[in-house]
Design a protein around this motif. Structure first.
Motif, PDB file in Angstrom:
ATOM      1  N   LEU A   1       0.925  -1.050   0.094  1.00 21.86           N
ATOM      2  CA  LEU A   1      -0.012   0.110   0.047  1.00 21.86           C
ATOM      3  C   LEU A   1       0.795   1.298  -0.188  1.00 21.86           C
ATOM      4  CD1 LEU A   1      -2.713  -0.639   2.718  1.00 21.86           C
ATOM      5  CD2 LEU A   1      -3.055  -0.421   0.071  1.00 21.86           C
ATOM      6  N   ASP A   2       2.087   1.242   0.589  1.00 18.55           N
ATOM      7  CA  ASP A   2       2.886   2.513   0.805  1.00 18.55           C
ATOM      8  C   ASP A   2       4.015   2.412  -0.149  1.00 18.55           C
ATOM      9  OD1 ASP A   2       0.826   2.989   2.990  1.00 18.55           O
ATOM     10  OD2 ASP A   2       2.145   1.403   4.041  1.00 18.55           O
ATOM     11  N   LEU A   3       4.258   1.474  -0.972  1.00 17.53           N
ATOM     12  CA  LEU A   3       5.340   1.324  -1.824  1.00 17.53           C
ATOM     13  C   LEU A   3       5.642   2.569  -2.732  1.00 17.53           C
ATOM     14  CD1 LEU A   3       7.784  -0.300  -2.831  1.00 17.53           C
ATOM     15  CD2 LEU A   3       6.525  -1.689  -4.213  1.00 17.53           C
ATOM     16  N   ASP A   4       4.525   3.038  -3.402  1.00 19.61           N
ATOM     17  CA  ASP A   4       4.742   4.073  -4.638  1.00 19.61           C
ATOM     18  C   ASP A   4       5.273   5.365  -3.651  1.00 19.61           C
ATOM     19  OD1 ASP A   4       3.735   2.606  -6.380  1.00 19.61           O
ATOM     20  OD2 ASP A   4       1.723   3.304  -6.169  1.00 19.61           O
ATOM     21  N   ASP A   5       4.719   5.511  -2.435  1.00 22.95           N
ATOM     22  CA  ASP A   5       5.366   6.771  -1.616  1.00 22.95           C
ATOM     23  C   ASP A   5       6.796   6.529  -1.364  1.00 22.95           C
ATOM     24  OD1 ASP A   5       4.250   8.990   0.502  1.00 22.95           O
ATOM     25  OD2 ASP A   5       6.094   8.123   0.871  1.00 22.95           O
ATOM     26  N   LEU A   6       7.285   5.498  -1.190  1.00 18.63           N
ATOM     27  CA  LEU A   6       8.748   5.232  -0.868  1.00 18.63           C
ATOM     28  C   LEU A   6       9.554   5.470  -2.052  1.00 18.63           C
ATOM     29  CD1 LEU A   6      10.939   4.259   1.061  1.00 18.63           C
ATOM     30  CD2 LEU A   6      10.441   1.998   0.480  1.00 18.63           C
ATOM     31  N   VAL A   7       8.895   4.838  -3.333  1.00 17.76           N
ATOM     32  CA  VAL A   7       9.643   5.020  -4.491  1.00 17.76           C
ATOM     33  C   VAL A   7       9.914   6.524  -4.991  1.00 17.76           C
ATOM     34  CG1 VAL A   7       9.222   4.718  -6.941  1.00 17.76           C
ATOM     35  CG2 VAL A   7       8.870   2.707  -5.303  1.00 17.76           C
ATOM     36  N   GLU A   8       8.670   7.459  -4.619  1.00 14.98           N
ATOM     37  CA  GLU A   8       8.690   8.682  -4.946  1.00 14.98           C
ATOM     38  C   GLU A   8       9.909   9.237  -3.964  1.00 14.98           C
ATOM     39  OE1 GLU A   8       5.845  12.613  -4.481  1.00 14.98           O
ATOM     40  OE2 GLU A   8       5.008  10.747  -4.835  1.00 14.98           O
ATOM     41  N   ALA A   9       9.764   8.992  -2.693  1.00 15.52           N
ATOM     42  CA  ALA A   9      10.707   9.746  -1.882  1.00 15.52           C
ATOM     43  C   ALA A   9      12.422   9.223  -2.121  1.00 15.52           C
ATOM     44  CB  ALA A   9      10.482   9.136  -0.383  1.00 15.52           C
ATOM     45  N   ARG A  10      12.557   8.024  -2.684  1.00 17.64           N
ATOM     46  CA  ARG A  10      13.754   7.658  -2.902  1.00 17.64           C
ATOM     47  C   ARG A  10      14.334   8.459  -4.331  1.00 17.64           C
ATOM     48  NH1 ARG A  10      16.330   3.704  -0.555  1.00 17.64           N
ATOM     49  NH2 ARG A  10      17.153   2.696  -2.452  1.00 17.64           N
ATOM     50  N   ARG A  11      13.361   8.583  -5.151  1.00 16.99           N
ATOM     51  CA  ARG A  11      13.706   9.436  -6.371  1.00 16.99           C
ATOM     52  C   ARG A  11      14.158  10.771  -5.590  1.00 16.99           C
ATOM     53  NH1 ARG A  11      11.365   7.985 -11.451  1.00 16.99           N
ATOM     54  NH2 ARG A  11      10.780  10.307 -11.691  1.00 16.99           N
ATOM     55  N   GLY A  12      13.500  11.297  -4.764  1.00 15.27           N
ATOM     56  CA  GLY A  12      13.952  12.692  -4.383  1.00 15.27           C
ATOM     57  C   GLY A  12      15.378  12.917  -3.993  1.00 15.27           C
ATOM     58  N   VAL A  13      15.969  11.736  -3.516  1.00 16.85           N
ATOM     59  CA  VAL A  13      17.320  11.790  -2.928  1.00 16.85           C
ATOM     60  C   VAL A  13      18.299  11.067  -3.940  1.00 16.85           C
ATOM     61  CG1 VAL A  13      16.571  12.129  -0.564  1.00 16.85           C
ATOM     62  CG2 VAL A  13      16.870   9.754  -1.408  1.00 16.85           C
ATOM     63  N   ASP A  14      17.844  10.580  -5.028  1.00 15.05           N
ATOM     64  CA  ASP A  14      18.521   9.941  -6.055  1.00 15.05           C
ATOM     65  C   ASP A  14      19.228   8.698  -5.391  1.00 15.05           C
ATOM     66  OD1 ASP A  14      17.859  11.647  -7.978  1.00 15.05           O
ATOM     67  OD2 ASP A  14      19.836  12.742  -7.833  1.00 15.05           O
ATOM     68  N   ALA A  15      18.471   7.719  -4.356  1.00 16.69           N
ATOM     69  CA  ALA A  15      18.829   6.809  -3.899  1.00 16.69           C
ATOM     70  C   ALA A  15      19.320   5.610  -4.753  1.00 16.69           C
ATOM     71  CB  ALA A  15      18.157   6.248  -2.857  1.00 16.69           C
ATOM     72  N   GLU A  16      20.366   4.877  -4.550  1.00 17.17           N
ATOM     73  CA  GLU A  16      20.775   3.522  -5.432  1.00 17.17           C
ATOM     74  C   GLU A  16      19.602   2.358  -5.226  1.00 17.17           C
ATOM     75  OE1 GLU A  16      22.993   3.183  -7.468  1.00 17.17           O
ATOM     76  OE2 GLU A  16      24.036   4.926  -7.205  1.00 17.17           O
ATOM     77  N   PRO A  17      19.402   1.919  -6.184  1.00 19.38           N
ATOM     78  CA  PRO A  17      18.194   0.541  -5.840  1.00 19.38           C
ATOM     79  C   PRO A  17      18.820  -0.351  -4.611  1.00 19.38           C
ATOM     80  CG  PRO A  17      18.963   0.782  -8.159  1.00 19.38           C
ATOM     81  CD  PRO A  17      19.665   1.788  -7.589  1.00 19.38           C
ATOM     82  N   LEU A  18      17.786  -0.420  -3.904  1.00 22.19           N
ATOM     83  CA  LEU A  18      18.050  -1.440  -2.590  1.00 22.19           C
ATOM     84  C   LEU A  18      19.274  -1.059  -1.697  1.00 22.19           C
ATOM     85  CD1 LEU A  18      17.723  -5.010  -4.467  1.00 22.19           C
ATOM     86  CD2 LEU A  18      16.086  -3.680  -3.347  1.00 22.19           C
ATOM     87  N   ARG A  19      19.516   0.500  -1.645  1.00 22.91           N
ATOM     88  CA  ARG A  19      20.410   0.726  -0.820  1.00 22.91           C
ATOM     89  C   ARG A  19      19.923   1.872   0.015  1.00 22.91           C
ATOM     90  NH1 ARG A  19      24.058  -2.958  -1.746  1.00 22.91           N
ATOM     91  NH2 ARG A  19      25.166  -2.911  -3.600  1.00 22.91           N
ATOM     92  N   GLN A  20      20.431   1.938   1.239  1.00 24.57           N
ATOM     93  CA  GLN A  20      19.946   2.842   2.306  1.00 24.57           C
ATOM     94  C   GLN A  20      20.384   4.292   1.970  1.00 24.57           C
ATOM     95  OE1 GLN A  20      21.852   1.318   5.601  1.00 24.57           O
ATOM     96  NE2 GLN A  20      19.928   0.631   6.459  1.00 24.57           N
ATOM     97  N   SER A  21      19.855   5.608   2.091  1.00 23.73           N
ATOM     98  CA  SER A  21      20.440   6.774   1.996  1.00 23.73           C
ATOM     99  C   SER A  21      21.580   6.996   2.952  1.00 23.73           C
ATOM    100  CB  SER A  21      19.313   7.882   2.091  1.00 23.73           C
ATOM    101  OG  SER A  21      19.054   7.675   3.424  1.00 23.73           O
ATOM    102  N   ILE A  22      22.415   7.769   2.963  1.00 21.06           N
ATOM    103  CA  ILE A  22      23.485   7.929   3.823  1.00 21.06           C
ATOM    104  C   ILE A  22      23.072   8.323   5.340  1.00 21.06           C
ATOM    105  CG2 ILE A  22      25.127   9.498   4.743  1.00 21.06           C
ATOM    106  CD1 ILE A  22      26.136   9.673   1.737  1.00 21.06           C
ATOM    107  N   GLU A  23      21.750   9.069   5.234  1.00 19.35           N
ATOM    108  CA  GLU A  23      21.225   9.446   6.266  1.00 19.35           C
ATOM    109  C   GLU A  23      20.346   8.059   7.003  1.00 19.35           C
ATOM    110  OE1 GLU A  23      21.922  12.927   4.570  1.00 19.35           O
ATOM    111  OE2 GLU A  23      20.939  11.057   3.863  1.00 19.35           O
ATOM    112  N   GLY A  24      19.956   7.324   6.290  1.00 17.56           N
ATOM    113  CA  GLY A  24      19.109   6.210   6.736  1.00 17.56           C
ATOM    114  C   GLY A  24      20.302   5.184   7.469  1.00 17.56           C
ATOM    115  N   ALA A  25      21.474   4.967   6.574  1.00 18.70           N
ATOM    116  CA  ALA A  25      22.485   4.025   7.144  1.00 18.70           C
ATOM    117  C   ALA A  25      23.061   4.677   8.442  1.00 18.70           C
ATOM    118  CB  ALA A  25      23.502   4.140   6.275  1.00 18.70           C
ATOM    119  N   VAL A  26      23.203   5.781   8.536  1.00 16.79           N
ATOM    120  CA  VAL A  26      23.674   6.250  10.045  1.00 16.79           C
ATOM    121  C   VAL A  26      22.632   6.135  11.200  1.00 16.79           C
ATOM    122  CG1 VAL A  26      24.331   8.461  11.318  1.00 16.79           C
ATOM    123  CG2 VAL A  26      24.814   8.406   9.048  1.00 16.79           C
TER     124      VAL A  26
END
Length: 518
Positions: A226-251
């Protein structure tokens, strides 16, 4: 993408007319799903942090179990809120240290400390009553009795709270957070169903394993369908690599590991749960025969009950799951250090509540947390199971050994297991009773309003899914009912879950225990 604390907020006029199609937010970490006039009065990251801190879901964490009930034998232990506050403090220090090193190297900041802090505050919002026991119980019920293929997962529930269940004045649902904070809150940035081709291309990250039949199994994830499309959009906003945490998420993820590994020792040493004798026997049993343990075959070690076998099984698991970092000599050093500083120096003297004992424990806790914080480092994305920020090999081995002590000598205790089985029955009783109530044509109208609203919200989301993922009308009604029940029960505190279970079973003295919260 690199985020900077000084990123200016979008102009109010731009926000008023900004479209919300995903194509418009690529590479903009400050983008939101809906225009937000609050961005005109402050930087967007601080707004997000404030919204999470003032959320009722955040306040609820003070009454939710971290590992055991809030008091054992009269000793205070961490709950989800105190754990969260310490994760946030650790995460912010790590973020600032990484930025300081980057500046010394003549480069800009590598991560946004406020985004890190917001993600840390949010990271446990989705945990249900009764700690990880509640999580596994709700997942089993969701899959086997409620027909939810994506089950229940605390990390996915966190993302659902941030983007759908919580409320803010100027958005139809969710807290309308920036892409950066939503992305950083996703510790496992995928849904239960992941394209095998994507995994094959980069290798399985932590949370996805390859089983003996060659198929990939997703064990941890941060978004329901149900919430996947929102996550996909959010990760487009930070140009996240596929299946990779953002730097802030990793910290945030790294800080959670640090807090978990050290503060559980603090809790259970205070409570007298960490018994020195069996722990010392385990460590000496392995250290005294290191080479002999290494020479034994896997089948024999799996069946072995002698002291030292648990640590040997841990060593082999680390080599099997993380061969890119696991090292026998580093493991030996970690076991030796934990044995010297925790088993021999700390646990050998029972905690007696004196200022001397407090000082000794504080020294141990502060020393280890500082070591782990200072060991955090950036890592190129060349290792599937590693995030963009990782602990040094030395620190990683030490964290794993500390976590072993907690798992082996606390979580495996039969007295804890007895209590947890009772807690599991409390949740199962509530889920089943709510389902029966909703099926009662004569009494359905008296079900809690909040439950009906959660079902309606889930139904609306199912109807908005893309055609290739949208269930039939009949299936959507059933799935929405199930997801609403899970959302409802998962949002309770420990005491509310107990009161609901008792009241719904007809206990007269529990008649008014839930009050208007029902």
């Amino acid at each position: 993408m690199t985020l900077h604390d000084e990123t200016p907020p979008p102009a109010a006029d731009a926000l008023a007319t900004a479209p919300t199609h995903p194509d418009t937010v690529v590479g903009n970490p400050a983008s939101r799903v809906h225009p937000d006039r609050d961005d005109a009065r402050a930087d967007p990251w601080s707004i997000d942090l404030e919204r999470i801190q003032f959320s009722p879901y955040f306040s609820r964490l003070s009454a939710v179990t971290q590992v055991v009930s809030p008091s054992i034998g009269g000793a205070p232990v961490h709950n989800r809120l105190t754990h969260t506050l310490k994760v946030s403090a650790i995460a912010r220090v790590v973020a600032l240290q990484l930025n300081t090193r980057s500046r010394r190297a003549g480069e800009g900041d590598v991560c946004n400390a406020t985004v890190v802090e917001a993600a840390a505050y949010a990271h446990d919002l989705g945990h249900p009553p009764f700690g990880h026991l509640g999580e596994s119980t709700l997942d089993r019920l969701a899959r086997t009795e409620l027909g939810l293929a994506d089950g229940f997962e605390g990390n996915a529930q966190t993302y659902r709270i941030l983007t759908a269940l919580d409320v803010v004045e100027n958005a139809p649902r969710g807290l309308n957070l920036t892409a950066a904070v939503r992305s950083a809150s996703a510790k496992y940035p995928w849904a239960p169903t992941v394209d095998a081709a994507d995994i094959e291309r980069i290798g399985p990250p932590r949370g996805i394993r390859r089983s003996s039949d060659g198929a990939y199994r997703v064990h941890k994830y941060s978004a329901y369908d149900l919430d996947l499309d929102d996550l996909v959009e959010a990760r487009r906003g930070v140009d996240a690599e596929p299946l990779r945490q953002s730097i802030e998420g990793a910290v945030m993820d790294l800080a959670d590991d640090i807090a978990y590994s050290v503060h559980d020792v603090d809790d259970f040493y205070r409570a007298g749960i960490l018994d020195h004798a069996p722990i010392a026997a385990e460590f000496r049993g392995w250290l005294d025969d290191v080479l002999e343990w290494r020479s034994r075959d896997d089948t024999e070690v799996r069946a072995e009950l002698a002291p030292g076998a648990g640590l040997e099984r841990l060593r082999r698991k680390m080599r099997r799951d993380d061969p890119w970092i696991a090292d026998d000599e580093a493991f030996l050093a970690a076991v030796s250090d934990v044995d010297a500083e925790m088993v021999t120096d700390l646990l050998a003297r029972p905690f007696d509540g004196s200022l001397t004992a407090e000082r000794r424990l504080a020294s141990f806790t502060d020393r280890w947390i500082r070591r782990f914080q200072e060991s955090a480092q950036l890592r190129p994305l060349d290792t599937p199971r590693a995030g963009p920020v990782v602990l040094s090999p030395w620190a990683w081995h030490h964290v794993e050994v500390l976590k072993f002590v907690h798992k082996r000598f606390v979580l495996s205790r039969p007295d804890l297991a007895i209590q947890q089985r009772g807690m599991s029955r409390i949740l199962a009783r509530s889920v089943r009773a709510l389902g029966e109530w909703l099926d009662d044509d004569l009494d359905r109208a008296r079900t809690p309003r909040r439950l009906r609203e959660l079902i309606a919200l889930a139904h609306e989301q199912y109807a908005q899914l893309p055609a290739d993922r949208r269930p039939s009308d009949a299936d959507a009604e059933t799935l929405a009912r199930s997801r609403g029940i899970v959302d409802y029960v998962a949002s309770l505190t420990d005491s509310q879950a107990f009161a609901l279970s008792e009241a719904i079973s007809g206990r007269a003295d529990r008649l008014w225990a839930l009050g208007q919260r029902l």
